[in-house]
Design a protein around this motif. Structure first.
Motif, PDB file in Angstrom:
ATOM      1  N   CYS A 146      -8.135   5.920  -7.167  1.00  0.00           N
ATOM      2  CA  CYS A 146      -7.747   4.570  -6.498  1.00  0.00           C
ATOM      3  C   CYS A 146      -8.454   3.280  -7.202  1.00  0.00           C
ATOM      4  N   ARG A 147      -7.892   2.312  -6.884  1.00  0.00           N
ATOM      5  CA  ARG A 147      -8.545   0.857  -7.478  1.00  0.00           C
ATOM      6  C   ARG A 147      -9.814   0.927  -6.740  1.00  0.00           C
ATOM      7  N   PRO A 148     -10.964   0.502  -6.969  1.00  0.00           N
ATOM      8  CA  PRO A 148     -12.153   0.391  -6.118  1.00  0.00           C
ATOM      9  C   PRO A 148     -11.799  -0.819  -5.174  1.00  0.00           C
ATOM     10  N   GLY A 149     -12.247  -0.417  -3.974  1.00  0.00           N
ATOM     11  CA  GLY A 149     -12.013  -1.550  -2.841  1.00  0.00           C
ATOM     12  C   GLY A 149     -10.420  -1.661  -2.553  1.00  0.00           C
ATOM     13  N   GLU A 150      -9.762  -0.719  -3.190  1.00  0.00           N
ATOM     14  CA  GLU A 150      -8.428  -1.062  -2.619  1.00  0.00           C
ATOM     15  C   GLU A 150      -8.079  -0.294  -1.116  1.00  0.00           C
ATOM     16  N   ASP A 151      -7.159  -1.173  -0.485  1.00  0.00           N
ATOM     17  CA  ASP A 151      -6.826  -0.560   0.943  1.00  0.00           C
ATOM     18  C   ASP A 151      -5.887   0.747   0.433  1.00  0.00           C
ATOM     19  N   ARG A 152      -5.740   1.724   1.387  1.00  0.00           N
ATOM     20  CA  ARG A 152      -5.186   2.859   1.106  1.00  0.00           C
ATOM     21  C   ARG A 152      -3.680   2.667   1.000  1.00  0.00           C
ATOM     22  N   SER A 153      -3.405   1.673   1.904  1.00  0.00           N
ATOM     23  CA  SER A 153      -1.761   1.430   2.013  1.00  0.00           C
ATOM     24  C   SER A 153      -1.203   0.848   0.863  1.00  0.00           C
ATOM     25  N   ALA A 154      -2.251   0.331  -0.033  1.00  0.00           N
ATOM     26  CA  ALA A 154      -2.009  -0.493  -1.315  1.00  0.00           C
ATOM     27  C   ALA A 154      -1.698   0.388  -2.372  1.00  0.00           C
ATOM     28  N   ILE A 155      -2.059   1.687  -2.328  1.00  0.00           N
ATOM     29  CA  ILE A 155      -1.956   2.747  -3.627  1.00  0.00           C
ATOM     30  C   ILE A 155      -0.603   2.542  -3.751  1.00  0.00           C
ATOM     31  N   ASN A 156      -0.405   2.704  -5.018  1.00  0.00           N
ATOM     32  CA  ASN A 156       1.177   2.531  -5.729  1.00  0.00           C
ATOM     33  C   ASN A 156       2.051   3.691  -4.806  1.00  0.00           C
ATOM     34  N   PRO A 157       2.826   3.549  -4.367  1.00  0.00           N
ATOM     35  CA  PRO A 157       3.839   4.582  -3.682  1.00  0.00           C
ATOM     36  C   PRO A 157       4.141   5.715  -4.574  1.00  0.00           C
ATOM     37  N   PHE A 158       4.181   5.298  -5.923  1.00  0.00           N
ATOM     38  CA  PHE A 158       4.607   6.428  -6.845  1.00  0.00           C
ATOM     39  C   PHE A 158       3.653   7.867  -6.589  1.00  0.00           C
ATOM     40  N   TYR A 159       2.448   7.328  -6.536  1.00  0.00           N
ATOM     41  CA  TYR A 159       1.316   8.443  -6.336  1.00  0.00           C
ATOM     42  C   TYR A 159       1.466   9.182  -5.027  1.00  0.00           C
ATOM     43  N   PHE A 160       1.810   8.463  -3.861  1.00  0.00           N
ATOM     44  CA  PHE A 160       2.104   9.085  -2.789  1.00  0.00           C
ATOM     45  C   PHE A 160       3.384  10.060  -2.686  1.00  0.00           C
ATOM     46  N   ALA A 161       4.313   9.639  -3.487  1.00  0.00           N
ATOM     47  CA  ALA A 161       5.392  10.451  -3.776  1.00  0.00           C
ATOM     48  C   ALA A 161       4.939  11.564  -4.454  1.00  0.00           C
ATOM     49  N   LEU A 162       4.513  11.503  -5.478  1.00  0.00           N
ATOM     50  CA  LEU A 162       4.005  12.703  -6.300  1.00  0.00           C
ATOM     51  C   LEU A 162       3.242  13.562  -5.678  1.00  0.00           C
ATOM     52  N   LEU A 163       2.381  13.065  -4.723  1.00  0.00           N
ATOM     53  CA  LEU A 163       1.404  13.911  -3.719  1.00  0.00           C
ATOM     54  C   LEU A 163       2.227  14.446  -2.855  1.00  0.00           C
ATOM     55  N   GLY A 164       3.282  14.077  -2.486  1.00  0.00           N
ATOM     56  CA  GLY A 164       4.188  14.914  -1.588  1.00  0.00           C
ATOM     57  C   GLY A 164       5.051  15.866  -2.118  1.00  0.00           C
ATOM     58  N   SER A 165       5.290  15.825  -3.356  1.00  0.00           N
ATOM     59  CA  SER A 165       6.158  16.581  -4.128  1.00  0.00           C
ATOM     60  C   SER A 165       5.096  17.931  -4.695  1.00  0.00           C
ATOM     61  N   ILE A 166       3.834  17.510  -4.846  1.00  0.00           N
ATOM     62  CA  ILE A 166       2.912  18.427  -5.279  1.00  0.00           C
ATOM     63  C   ILE A 166       2.510  19.148  -4.223  1.00  0.00           C
ATOM     64  N   ALA A 167       2.449  18.706  -2.984  1.00  0.00           N
ATOM     65  CA  ALA A 167       2.408  19.535  -1.612  1.00  0.00           C
ATOM     66  C   ALA A 167       3.378  20.465  -1.218  1.00  0.00           C
ATOM     67  N   ALA A 168       4.738  20.064  -1.716  1.00  0.00           N
ATOM     68  CA  ALA A 168       5.645  20.966  -1.606  1.00  0.00           C
ATOM     69  C   ALA A 168       5.625  22.029  -2.723  1.00  0.00           C
ATOM     70  N   ALA A 169       5.307  21.845  -3.767  1.00  0.00           N
ATOM     71  CA  ALA A 169       5.399  22.805  -4.912  1.00  0.00           C
ATOM     72  C   ALA A 169       4.249  23.746  -4.628  1.00  0.00           C
ATOM     73  N   THR A 170       2.926  23.423  -4.126  1.00  0.00           N
ATOM     74  CA  THR A 170       1.824  24.327  -3.751  1.00  0.00           C
ATOM     75  C   THR A 170       2.376  25.332  -2.562  1.00  0.00           C
ATOM     76  N   SER A 171       3.186  24.472  -1.719  1.00  0.00           N
ATOM     77  CA  SER A 171       3.258  25.342  -0.391  1.00  0.00           C
ATOM     78  C   SER A 171       4.345  26.329  -0.668  1.00  0.00           C
ATOM     79  N   ALA A 172       5.164  26.023  -1.694  1.00  0.00           N
ATOM     80  CA  ALA A 172       6.168  27.139  -2.128  1.00  0.00           C
ATOM     81  C   ALA A 172       5.660  28.185  -2.796  1.00  0.00           C
ATOM     82  N   ARG A 173       4.507  28.171  -3.006  1.00  0.00           N
ATOM     83  CA  ARG A 173       3.681  29.041  -3.636  1.00  0.00           C
ATOM     84  C   ARG A 173       2.782  30.129  -2.762  1.00  0.00           C
ATOM     85  N   GLY A 174       2.836  29.210  -1.591  1.00  0.00           N
ATOM     86  CA  GLY A 174       1.832  29.999  -0.487  1.00  0.00           C
ATOM     87  C   GLY A 174       0.554  29.303  -0.510  1.00  0.00           C
TER      88      GLY A 174
END
Lengths: 336, 336
Positions: A72-100
């Motif tokens: 993250c950017r230093p001092g950045e509010d968590r809600s200000a993180i580029n939503p692209f990264y949250f979306a990528l996080l969500g997809s990575i969660a799905a990919a890991t979960s699919a493998r158990g």
DNA sequence: CTGAAAGCGCTTACAG
DNA sequence: CTGAAAGCGCTTACAG
């Protein structure tokens, strides 16, 4: 509160078998009598027994967990993180979960919480690093870590010594150029940081200019002024650009957040979008669909990206697929 | 690739002490000679030694990890998850990290990946559940889990048998009402799901209507038609509402995504915001600040919410603080 | 097909 | 202040 958790010995006693048999039955090892297996399963269920993952991982030397670090950017509010990264996080969660697999996430921004030892401590089998490239200190830290043997793969810019993966940015830039040309636009501009450590921006620009060159057109290249975030930079960039080049009729912005700022800036300047000026962004974030008009953008296949990142991180083959490119498509919406 | 990880015995040998001393020195146990401690630290550094967390957790019977489950809509694209939950996830990550804890995240949507045994398996010391209340199957599953002894705390609606925490919704509704009244608005409406399992919506409405009642005003209550997501529901709700009550001059929407849809719907109907109709949302999501005009909203203190959730989950005191309310403030921006 | 036993890498009570 | 040893709860090679 904490009630004593039953162990495999408790299950064994209840099922009238040895502890080793319990372990084998529950793991689905071959060569366990079907009737025995059923009795063990029943006993486990009755006791509410769940295998202890620490004991199991310790023996197996594998945790079936992926660690995901988001810079993250230093001092950045968590809600200000580029939503692209949250979306990528969500997809990575799905990919890991699919493998158990489980997913351990860590948002890092400063020396106070830099950590790269998730694999070294056994907590994870592999590690993925994503997030802003604007945090130099963080990337210096991870470069050091990579060099000293703490392995991981990352999304985005980094070159050596990192194992990286990113969008097919060059092609994205070309698609944007061709879309504008097909719509009859001839006075084009690219808005994006120049020579940023985020190499992806340069690639998008290069694809854009290369495709336009084939049509004998040279776009204006506009570097956004410094600002608190990409959106603010986009607003300012649009104003500067239009002031200097009033005839511009199409803008390709290096990212959606930048594009959303440009959209706002164009409105402030009294320009209609797309009538006066057409606009294309990059990333495919949700907020783009909420804009008015909805933002036309280059959309990377984020599920494919996540799956590839996980596969690459897990494959212990020296990351031979370093440099993989994720396909992008043009999502034509309202702004172009 | 995978090079043999050094153990505490390797460090012991290098430092010329026993393995127990290595463990004590590295954990910072009292009663270790300063010089010995330094020698051990040096040996560990030289070998790149990191304590094995599985072995450590197995002995300690604690993993210093929080599990965070986010319930999604079935079939929902990860990038379409309400950004409020991503922001909450980010704040929870910050709160856990501040305590030196790890965060395990799990997005769950259907029986295929429902799991509530993170604490039972030792993987986490406590569990938090957040996410959409529209997924009935998921909440049924977690109700069952809670009843059968798998403990956790959650954000939002659930009543018994859940341990929950949520925003001060009633007060948020009052603040919205007072803001409208102070601006001279007299023809008010509330747009939000009625009798949703998401009790928070009802609370927001009730605070709103109660405050208005003191001024002798009864707002129109508009239930949005069914739709693929909150935004689409908001668009449709605004159209219906204005068609039926053309004189409406202020709308309080139960959430920001709904409000953003209402904003779009108002535009479609040719209404100027805030001149013709003022608008207030709830949640404080980032996308609201990108709208034009920027969305006025009730903003819960999300960092406080995260910290309280973590504390509540970790405190093994039967969750006495169940029912904690998180303060909200009115962020006055462009729409009201 | 099943059991007794070793061992994964730590932490800490017990001796000294 | 430090060391030898037990034990956390599993998995699996080794015997039978």
């Amino acid at each position: 509160m904490k009630t004593l958790r039953p162990t495999s010995f408790d299950v064994a006693e209840r099922a009238g078998v040895s502890q080793s048999t319990v372990s084998r039955a529950l793991r689905g090892s071959p060569g366990v009598n079907a009737e025995t297996r059923a009795r063990v399963a029943a006993a486990a269920r009755e006791l509410g027994y769940v295998v202890d993952r620490h004991a199991s991982s310790l023996r197996l030397k594998s945790s079936e967990t992926i660690a995901l670090v988001t810079i993250c950017r230093p001092g950045e509010d968590r809600s200000a993180i580029n939503p692209f990264y949250f979306a990528l996080l969500g997809s990575i969660a799905a990919a890991t979960s699919a493998r158990g697999f489980n997913l351990l996430v860590s948002f890092q921004e400063s020396a106070a919480n830099f950590r790269a030892d998730f694999v070294a401590s056994g907590l994870a089998d592999a590690m993925i690093v994503i997030g802003t490239t604007s945090n130099r200190a963080a990337w210096d830290y991870f470069r050091e870590a990579q060099v000293s043997g703490l392995d991981f793969v990352c999304w985005g810019s980094p070159g050596a010594p990192f194992h990286w993966m990113r969008s097919d940015n060059e092609r994205g830039g070309r698609l944007a150029a061709e879309h504008f040309i097909a719509a009859g636009r001839r006075h084009l501009a690219f808005v994006g940081p120049q020579r940023s450590p985020q190499r992806q921006f340069d690639e998008r620009r290069d694809g854009f200019t290369a495709a336009l060159a084939a049509h004998g057109i040279a776009p204006v290249i506009a570097e956004p002024p410094a600002g608190p975030d990409r959106h603010a930079q986009g607003v300012a960039a649009a104003r500067d650009l239009l002031a200097r080049h009033p005839g511009i009729d199409a803008i390709f912005a290096a990212s959606d957040m930048l594009a959303l700022g440009v959209l706002q800036g164009l409105r402030d300047m009294g320009r209609r979008v797309p009538d006066d000026v057409a606009l294309i962004g990059f990333d495919g974030i949700r907020a783009g669909t909420l804009a008015d008009p909805a933002l036309t953008t280059l959309e990377p296949d984020i599920d494919a990206a996540a799956e590839a990142l996980v596969a690459m991180a897990l494959e212990d083959d020296g990351h031979t697929r370093s440099g993989t490119r994720i396909p992008v498509r043009l999502a034509a919406r309202g702004t172009a």
